[in-house]
Design a protein around this motif. Structure first.
Motif, PDB file in Angstrom:
ATOM      1  N   VAL A  44       0.815  -1.210   0.000  1.00  0.00           N
ATOM      2  CA  VAL A  44       0.000   0.000   0.000  1.00  0.00           C
ATOM      3  C   VAL A  44       0.857   1.272   0.000  1.00  0.00           C
ATOM      4  O   VAL A  44       0.425   2.323  -0.453  1.00  0.00           O
ATOM      5  N   ASP A  45       2.085   1.164   0.493  1.00  0.00           N
ATOM      6  CA  ASP A  45       2.995   2.310   0.488  1.00  0.00           C
ATOM      7  C   ASP A  45       3.869   2.351  -0.758  1.00  0.00           C
ATOM      8  O   ASP A  45       4.834   3.120  -0.818  1.00  0.00           O
ATOM      9  N   LEU A  46       3.554   1.503  -1.744  1.00  0.00           N
ATOM     10  CA  LEU A  46       4.275   1.397  -3.001  1.00  0.00           C
ATOM     11  C   LEU A  46       5.726   0.968  -2.799  1.00  0.00           C
ATOM     12  O   LEU A  46       6.628   1.388  -3.510  1.00  0.00           O
ATOM     13  N   VAL A  47       5.936   0.121  -1.805  1.00  0.00           N
ATOM     14  CA  VAL A  47       7.243  -0.480  -1.557  1.00  0.00           C
ATOM     15  C   VAL A  47       7.230  -1.882  -2.171  1.00  0.00           C
ATOM     16  O   VAL A  47       6.288  -2.650  -1.951  1.00  0.00           O
ATOM     17  N   PRO A  48       8.251  -2.251  -2.966  1.00  0.00           N
ATOM     18  CA  PRO A  48       8.270  -3.551  -3.640  1.00  0.00           C
ATOM     19  C   PRO A  48       8.174  -4.732  -2.676  1.00  0.00           C
ATOM     20  O   PRO A  48       8.776  -4.720  -1.602  1.00  0.00           O
ATOM     21  N   ILE A  49       7.416  -5.731  -3.087  1.00  0.00           N
ATOM     22  CA  ILE A  49       7.290  -6.973  -2.324  1.00  0.00           C
ATOM     23  C   ILE A  49       7.944  -8.129  -3.070  1.00  0.00           C
ATOM     24  O   ILE A  49       8.774  -8.842  -2.526  1.00  0.00           O
ATOM     25  N   GLU A 108       8.685   6.543 -10.359  1.00  0.00           N
ATOM     26  CA  GLU A 108       8.983   6.329  -8.942  1.00  0.00           C
ATOM     27  C   GLU A 108       8.983   7.644  -8.160  1.00  0.00           C
ATOM     28  O   GLU A 108       8.667   7.662  -6.969  1.00  0.00           O
ATOM     29  N   ASP A 109       9.342   8.725  -8.823  1.00  0.00           N
ATOM     30  CA  ASP A 109       9.332  10.034  -8.160  1.00  0.00           C
ATOM     31  C   ASP A 109       7.925  10.440  -7.729  1.00  0.00           C
ATOM     32  O   ASP A 109       7.762  11.292  -6.845  1.00  0.00           O
ATOM     33  N   ASP A 110       6.915   9.862  -8.380  1.00  0.00           N
ATOM     34  CA  ASP A 110       5.521  10.201  -8.061  1.00  0.00           C
ATOM     35  C   ASP A 110       4.883   9.197  -7.110  1.00  0.00           C
ATOM     36  O   ASP A 110       3.688   9.319  -6.778  1.00  0.00           O
ATOM     37  N   TYR A 111       5.646   8.196  -6.653  1.00  0.00           N
ATOM     38  CA  TYR A 111       5.082   7.184  -5.764  1.00  0.00           C
ATOM     39  C   TYR A 111       4.526   7.806  -4.488  1.00  0.00           C
ATOM     40  O   TYR A 111       3.494   7.362  -3.963  1.00  0.00           O
ATOM     41  N   GLY A 112       5.195   8.819  -3.955  1.00  0.00           N
ATOM     42  CA  GLY A 112       4.733   9.454  -2.724  1.00  0.00           C
ATOM     43  C   GLY A 112       3.362  10.081  -2.894  1.00  0.00           C
ATOM     44  O   GLY A 112       2.464   9.882  -2.074  1.00  0.00           O
ATOM     45  N   ILE A 113       3.177  10.834  -3.994  1.00  0.00           N
ATOM     46  CA  ILE A 113       1.899  11.502  -4.254  1.00  0.00           C
ATOM     47  C   ILE A 113       0.807  10.476  -4.553  1.00  0.00           C
ATOM     48  O   ILE A 113      -0.298  10.532  -3.995  1.00  0.00           O
ATOM     49  N   THR A 145      -2.873  18.525  -4.227  1.00  0.00           N
ATOM     50  CA  THR A 145      -3.277  17.136  -4.465  1.00  0.00           C
ATOM     51  C   THR A 145      -4.330  16.660  -3.477  1.00  0.00           C
ATOM     52  O   THR A 145      -5.377  16.121  -3.875  1.00  0.00           O
ATOM     53  N   ASP A 146      -4.062  16.830  -2.188  1.00  0.00           N
ATOM     54  CA  ASP A 146      -4.979  16.311  -1.168  1.00  0.00           C
ATOM     55  C   ASP A 146      -6.358  16.958  -1.254  1.00  0.00           C
ATOM     56  O   ASP A 146      -7.380  16.282  -1.108  1.00  0.00           O
ATOM     57  N   GLU A 147      -6.393  18.254  -1.510  1.00  0.00           N
ATOM     58  CA  GLU A 147      -7.671  18.960  -1.603  1.00  0.00           C
ATOM     59  C   GLU A 147      -8.476  18.461  -2.792  1.00  0.00           C
ATOM     60  O   GLU A 147      -9.699  18.247  -2.701  1.00  0.00           O
ATOM     61  N   LYS A 148      -7.815  18.298  -3.909  1.00  0.00           N
ATOM     62  CA  LYS A 148      -8.509  17.831  -5.111  1.00  0.00           C
ATOM     63  C   LYS A 148      -9.024  16.407  -4.928  1.00  0.00           C
ATOM     64  O   LYS A 148     -10.154  16.085  -5.324  1.00  0.00           O
ATOM     65  N   ALA A 149      -8.187  15.560  -4.338  1.00  0.00           N
ATOM     66  CA  ALA A 149      -8.595  14.169  -4.132  1.00  0.00           C
ATOM     67  C   ALA A 149      -9.795  14.098  -3.193  1.00  0.00           C
ATOM     68  O   ALA A 149     -10.762  13.363  -3.449  1.00  0.00           O
TER      69      ALA A 149
END
Length: 260
Positions: A130-135, A158-163, A216-220
């Protein structure tokens, strides 16, 4: 004679200290290693694969290196390294019960996203949590617990994984599970509309956040709240998108062009 007595006393003291040290090392040697798990288990009908059980087995093998060592020398960092080397397990805690027992608790990391392996000719998928960390790497996009597809990530750097991860976690908090509702998450660079984040839902409609790196958060949040108010028939297809107007207001446009 006096020196002989001192020498004998020193030797006896050294022997005593050595005996005590050996005795303590034996008493406090690790003999019991227990691994407790927090897991979800593969589905009963056999469509899932219990990858976590395999991870736990490998972790137990790795922890066996501590058997016979003094319990005080077992470091949390060493245990974390062993647990972290296996993709489906996540370290939770280490408990030492003197004189000779250590308890390690691990929890299962859940597959949520799948990224096509571009460097493998498009064959196979890198599976992320869920945190976009490889399994793990898998030949097919099939979740190991329920046999259903994971959420497909397309065009997401990968730079956008956080957003993207932040938006998807907010989605999961709002609708209980991103996997249950979303089919794919795509980043698109449109020459006219700019940078778009699209979440295609399994019901048919696509959610779109325009200029998704800004507010981002407001739009989402506005988009997710609007979805609750959207008539069911409009959720079957089309695009509902969120944007910032020139005046700075956040607006959501439904598939029938209704402005929310």
């Amino acid at each position: 004679m006096k020196y002989i007595r001192k020498a004998i006393a020193l030797v006896l003291a050294a022997v005593f200290i050595a005996a005590v040290a050996i005795g303590l090392s034996v008493v406090f040697a690790v003999r019991n290693i227990n691994v407790f798990t927090i897991d979800y288990g593969a589905v009963a009908d056999g469509d899932g694969v219990d990858e976590f059980a395999g991870s736990v087995a490998r972790i137990k093998e790795g922890l066996a290196r501590f058997e016979g060592k003094t319990i005080a020398t077992v470091n949390e960092s060493d245990v974390k390294e062993i647990v972290g080397s296996d993709g489906y397990a996540e370290y939770v805690s280490l408990e030492k019960i003197y004189p000779c027992t250590i308890n390690v608790t691990v929890k299962e990391r859940l597959e949520v996203f799948a990224v096509p392996a571009a460097d493998d000719g498009g064959q196979g998928y890198n599976v992320l949590d869920v945190d976009l960390v490889p399994i793990a790497f898998k030949a097919e996009n099939v979740n190991n617990l329920d046999g259903s597809p994971n959420v497909l990530l397309e065009g997401v750097a990968e730079d956008d994984y956080g957003i993207v991860g932040s938006v998807c976690r907010a989605f999961g908090e709002k609708f209980s599970s991103v996997r249950s509702f979303a089919e794919s998450v795509t980043v698109v660079n449109d020459k006219i509309l700019g940078e778009l984040l699209r979440i295609k839902l399994r019901c048919g409609v696509t959610m779109e956040v325009r200029d998704f790196r800004v507010r981002t958060d407001e739009k989402a949040e506005a988009l997710f709240n609007a979805f609750d108010l959207t008539p069911d028939y409009l959720k079957l297809g089309g695009v509902m998108y969120c944007m910032e107007t020139q005046s700075g207001a956040i607006r959501v446009i439904l598939p029938d062009d209704t402005v929310v």
